[in-house]
Design a protein around this motif. Sequence first.
Motif, PDB file in Angstrom:
ATOM      1  N   VAL A 208     -56.704  18.288  38.927  1.00 44.65           N
ATOM      2  CA  VAL A 208     -55.829  18.527  40.075  1.00 44.65           C
ATOM      3  C   VAL A 208     -56.261  19.808  40.761  1.00 44.65           C
ATOM      4  CG1 VAL A 208     -53.478  19.015  40.802  1.00 44.65           C
ATOM      5  CG2 VAL A 208     -53.896  17.309  39.032  1.00 44.65           C
ATOM      6  N   ARG A 209     -56.614  19.709  42.028  1.00 48.07           N
ATOM      7  CA  ARG A 209     -57.088  20.882  42.764  1.00 48.07           C
ATOM      8  C   ARG A 209     -55.980  21.522  43.587  1.00 48.07           C
ATOM      9  NH1 ARG A 209     -62.750  20.920  43.097  1.00 48.07           N
ATOM     10  NH2 ARG A 209     -63.724  19.057  42.236  1.00 48.07           N
ATOM     11  N   SER A 210     -54.848  20.855  43.711  1.00 47.55           N
ATOM     12  CA  SER A 210     -53.763  21.351  44.546  1.00 47.55           C
ATOM     13  C   SER A 210     -52.501  21.515  43.734  1.00 47.55           C
ATOM     14  CB  SER A 210     -53.512  20.366  45.706  1.00 47.55           C
ATOM     15  OG  SER A 210     -52.325  20.690  46.388  1.00 47.55           O
ATOM     16  N   LYS A 211     -51.710  22.525  44.077  1.00 44.18           N
ATOM     17  CA  LYS A 211     -50.404  22.730  43.457  1.00 44.18           C
ATOM     18  C   LYS A 211     -49.276  22.398  44.428  1.00 44.18           C
ATOM     19  CE  LYS A 211     -51.947  26.274  40.206  1.00 44.18           C
ATOM     20  NZ  LYS A 211     -51.731  27.652  39.684  1.00 44.18           N
ATOM     21  N   SER A 212     -49.602  21.627  45.447  1.00 42.39           N
ATOM     22  CA  SER A 212     -48.600  21.291  46.451  1.00 42.39           C
ATOM     23  C   SER A 212     -47.575  20.336  45.878  1.00 42.39           C
ATOM     24  CB  SER A 212     -49.271  20.639  47.672  1.00 42.39           C
ATOM     25  OG  SER A 212     -49.723  19.334  47.347  1.00 42.39           O
ATOM     26  N   ALA A 213     -46.452  20.223  46.573  1.00 41.64           N
ATOM     27  CA  ALA A 213     -45.375  19.343  46.121  1.00 41.64           C
ATOM     28  C   ALA A 213     -45.797  17.894  46.147  1.00 41.64           C
ATOM     29  CB  ALA A 213     -44.143  19.546  47.017  1.00 41.64           C
ATOM     30  N   GLN A 214     -46.877  17.570  46.872  1.00 45.54           N
ATOM     31  CA  GLN A 214     -47.309  16.188  46.962  1.00 45.54           C
ATOM     32  C   GLN A 214     -47.972  15.713  45.668  1.00 45.54           C
ATOM     33  OE1 GLN A 214     -49.772  15.982  50.458  1.00 45.54           O
ATOM     34  NE2 GLN A 214     -48.035  15.874  51.834  1.00 45.54           N
ATOM     35  N   VAL A 215     -48.434  16.647  44.847  1.00 47.30           N
ATOM     36  CA  VAL A 215     -49.042  16.274  43.578  1.00 47.30           C
ATOM     37  C   VAL A 215     -47.924  16.012  42.575  1.00 47.30           C
ATOM     38  CG1 VAL A 215     -50.572  16.984  41.720  1.00 47.30           C
ATOM     39  CG2 VAL A 215     -51.076  17.667  44.077  1.00 47.30           C
ATOM     40  N   LYS A 216     -47.914  14.827  41.983  1.00 51.22           N
ATOM     41  CA  LYS A 216     -46.836  14.461  41.085  1.00 51.22           C
ATOM     42  C   LYS A 216     -46.760  15.427  39.914  1.00 51.22           C
ATOM     43  CE  LYS A 216     -46.853   9.489  42.061  1.00 51.22           C
ATOM     44  NZ  LYS A 216     -47.004   8.138  41.469  1.00 51.22           N
ATOM     45  N   LYS A 217     -45.523  15.757  39.529  1.00 43.84           N
ATOM     46  CA  LYS A 217     -45.349  16.736  38.454  1.00 43.84           C
ATOM     47  C   LYS A 217     -45.970  16.248  37.151  1.00 43.84           C
ATOM     48  CE  LYS A 217     -40.731  15.046  37.128  1.00 43.84           C
ATOM     49  NZ  LYS A 217     -39.306  15.392  36.984  1.00 43.84           N
ATOM     50  N   GLU A 218     -45.932  14.918  36.889  1.00 47.04           N
ATOM     51  CA  GLU A 218     -46.504  14.450  35.632  1.00 47.04           C
ATOM     52  C   GLU A 218     -48.014  14.648  35.585  1.00 47.04           C
ATOM     53  OE1 GLU A 218     -45.558  10.496  37.895  1.00 47.04           O
ATOM     54  OE2 GLU A 218     -44.614  12.445  37.593  1.00 47.04           O
ATOM     55  N   MET A 219     -48.670  14.662  36.763  1.00 44.44           N
ATOM     56  CA  MET A 219     -50.110  14.875  36.765  1.00 44.44           C
ATOM     57  C   MET A 219     -50.447  16.300  36.322  1.00 44.44           C
ATOM     58  SD  MET A 219     -51.396  12.050  37.326  1.00 44.44           S
ATOM     59  CE  MET A 219     -53.081  12.619  37.394  1.00 44.44           C
ATOM     60  N   HIS A 220     -49.659  17.278  36.755  1.00 51.14           N
ATOM     61  CA  HIS A 220     -49.886  18.643  36.304  1.00 51.14           C
ATOM     62  C   HIS A 220     -49.664  18.745  34.798  1.00 51.14           C
ATOM     63  CE1 HIS A 220     -50.738  20.682  40.018  1.00 51.14           C
ATOM     64  NE2 HIS A 220     -49.636  20.236  40.590  1.00 51.14           N
ATOM     65  N   VAL A 221     -48.594  18.089  34.315  1.00 48.17           N
ATOM     66  CA  VAL A 221     -48.311  18.119  32.881  1.00 48.17           C
ATOM     67  C   VAL A 221     -49.458  17.477  32.112  1.00 48.17           C
ATOM     68  CG1 VAL A 221     -46.773  17.320  31.050  1.00 48.17           C
ATOM     69  CG2 VAL A 221     -45.816  18.134  33.210  1.00 48.17           C
ATOM     70  N   PHE A 222     -49.897  16.306  32.557  1.00 46.81           N
ATOM     71  CA  PHE A 222     -50.962  15.588  31.865  1.00 46.81           C
ATOM     72  C   PHE A 222     -52.249  16.408  31.820  1.00 46.81           C
ATOM     73  CE2 PHE A 222     -49.502  10.894  32.384  1.00 46.81           C
ATOM     74  CZ  PHE A 222     -48.387  11.194  31.627  1.00 46.81           C
ATOM     75  N   HIS A 223     -52.615  17.004  32.928  1.00 47.34           N
ATOM     76  CA  HIS A 223     -53.875  17.730  32.965  1.00 47.34           C
ATOM     77  C   HIS A 223     -53.844  18.948  32.057  1.00 47.34           C
ATOM     78  CE1 HIS A 223     -56.454  15.647  35.830  1.00 47.34           C
ATOM     79  NE2 HIS A 223     -55.369  15.356  36.518  1.00 47.34           N
ATOM     80  N   GLN A 224     -52.705  19.622  31.990  1.00 47.42           N
ATOM     81  CA  GLN A 224     -52.618  20.797  31.131  1.00 47.42           C
ATOM     82  C   GLN A 224     -52.506  20.411  29.663  1.00 47.42           C
ATOM     83  OE1 GLN A 224     -49.478  23.251  32.717  1.00 47.42           O
ATOM     84  NE2 GLN A 224     -50.640  23.745  34.546  1.00 47.42           N
ATOM     85  N   LEU A 225     -51.860  19.296  29.378  1.00 46.24           N
ATOM     86  CA  LEU A 225     -51.710  18.849  27.992  1.00 46.24           C
ATOM     87  C   LEU A 225     -52.952  18.109  27.499  1.00 46.24           C
ATOM     88  CD1 LEU A 225     -49.846  18.343  25.474  1.00 46.24           C
ATOM     89  CD2 LEU A 225     -49.155  16.216  26.594  1.00 46.24           C
ATOM     90  N   VAL A 226     -53.503  17.258  28.338  1.00 44.08           N
ATOM     91  CA  VAL A 226     -54.526  16.299  27.926  1.00 44.08           C
ATOM     92  C   VAL A 226     -55.933  16.733  28.303  1.00 44.08           C
ATOM     93  CG1 VAL A 226     -55.325  13.933  28.229  1.00 44.08           C
ATOM     94  CG2 VAL A 226     -52.875  14.411  28.073  1.00 44.08           C
ATOM     95  N   GLY A 227     -56.088  17.291  29.516  1.00 44.98           N
ATOM     96  CA  GLY A 227     -57.425  17.593  30.004  1.00 44.98           C
ATOM     97  C   GLY A 227     -57.988  16.420  30.793  1.00 44.98           C
ATOM     98  N   SER A 228     -59.288  16.268  30.775  1.00 44.58           N
ATOM     99  CA  SER A 228     -59.951  15.202  31.540  1.00 44.58           C
ATOM    100  C   SER A 228     -60.343  14.063  30.616  1.00 44.58           C
ATOM    101  CB  SER A 228     -61.175  15.759  32.263  1.00 44.58           C
ATOM    102  OG  SER A 228     -62.098  16.255  31.321  1.00 44.58           O
TER     103      SER A 228
END
Length: 280
Positions: A208-228
């Motif tokens: 995820v390259r953006s922290k805007s509200a348009q990026v779903k919150k679960e995507m931020h959670v997944f990327h920080q928890l799971v990685g790529s």
Amino acid sequence: MKVSKIISLSSAQVARAGALAERFSIPCLDASELANAKARMLERYLRSQIEPHAEQPSYLFLFSDQGLSLLQLNEASLLSIRADFYSPTVSYRRHKGGGKGQMIAKAVGLHSGPTPTVFDATAGLGGDAFVLASLGCRLRMTERVPEVRALLEDGLRVAQEWGAEHDDSLLDILARMLLVDSDAATHLQALDELNRPDVVYLDPMFPVRSKSAQVKKEMHVFHQLVGSDPDADELLDLACSCARKRVVVKRPRIAPQLANTPPSYTLEGKSNRFDIYVCG
């Protein structure tokens, strides 16, 4: 950091929470006395269960009467995600979301001909699989991340119970969704000719390259928890060898092609695109 503990807010779910805690080898706390607590009091309790001033977010499983949620907590925020198959938002999309005119439906080939069978190799919380099942597809699903798989398993369970009480049509959809106890590569390699799917669907993680509200919150959670998904390129080759008709890869619009392999054609939306690889 992975999920550190499980907290149960429901006396009816203590046994289920305990079984999940054993599966993940983490502590399970009975906090059912807080089931009706105000949100601020509950958050204060949850924050008391994490390591203070940690540089990385902390993760907890929370069991309530509504099922299993994954919480991400840091000093500034608390995010909660779960697999949802019957909320008003999901129901609205099911009934008013555009049917077979949706881009995902066109991508898997639902716009004409027989309804395809689909293998969703990266199911996540099951959102795309549910859309396709709502449109008549039969799906097998795998999810390699244990924490996400647990959310998906419980989301299907809760939806089954809710549908049995409120909506028989939901039960018909869920009956077309099978979560396979395997990782995607192992499942694909074990398929015989009779069980090859018409379509293999891939939605690998992309930073995820953006922290805007348009990026779903679960995507931020997944990327920080799971990685790529470092094996996504290899999975594309395997998927192409197993699918009868096509492989569909969902990507952010700006993301590179998997394995630097040009698709047969692409369907592009505002934020996502579908790269379609025609097989056979």
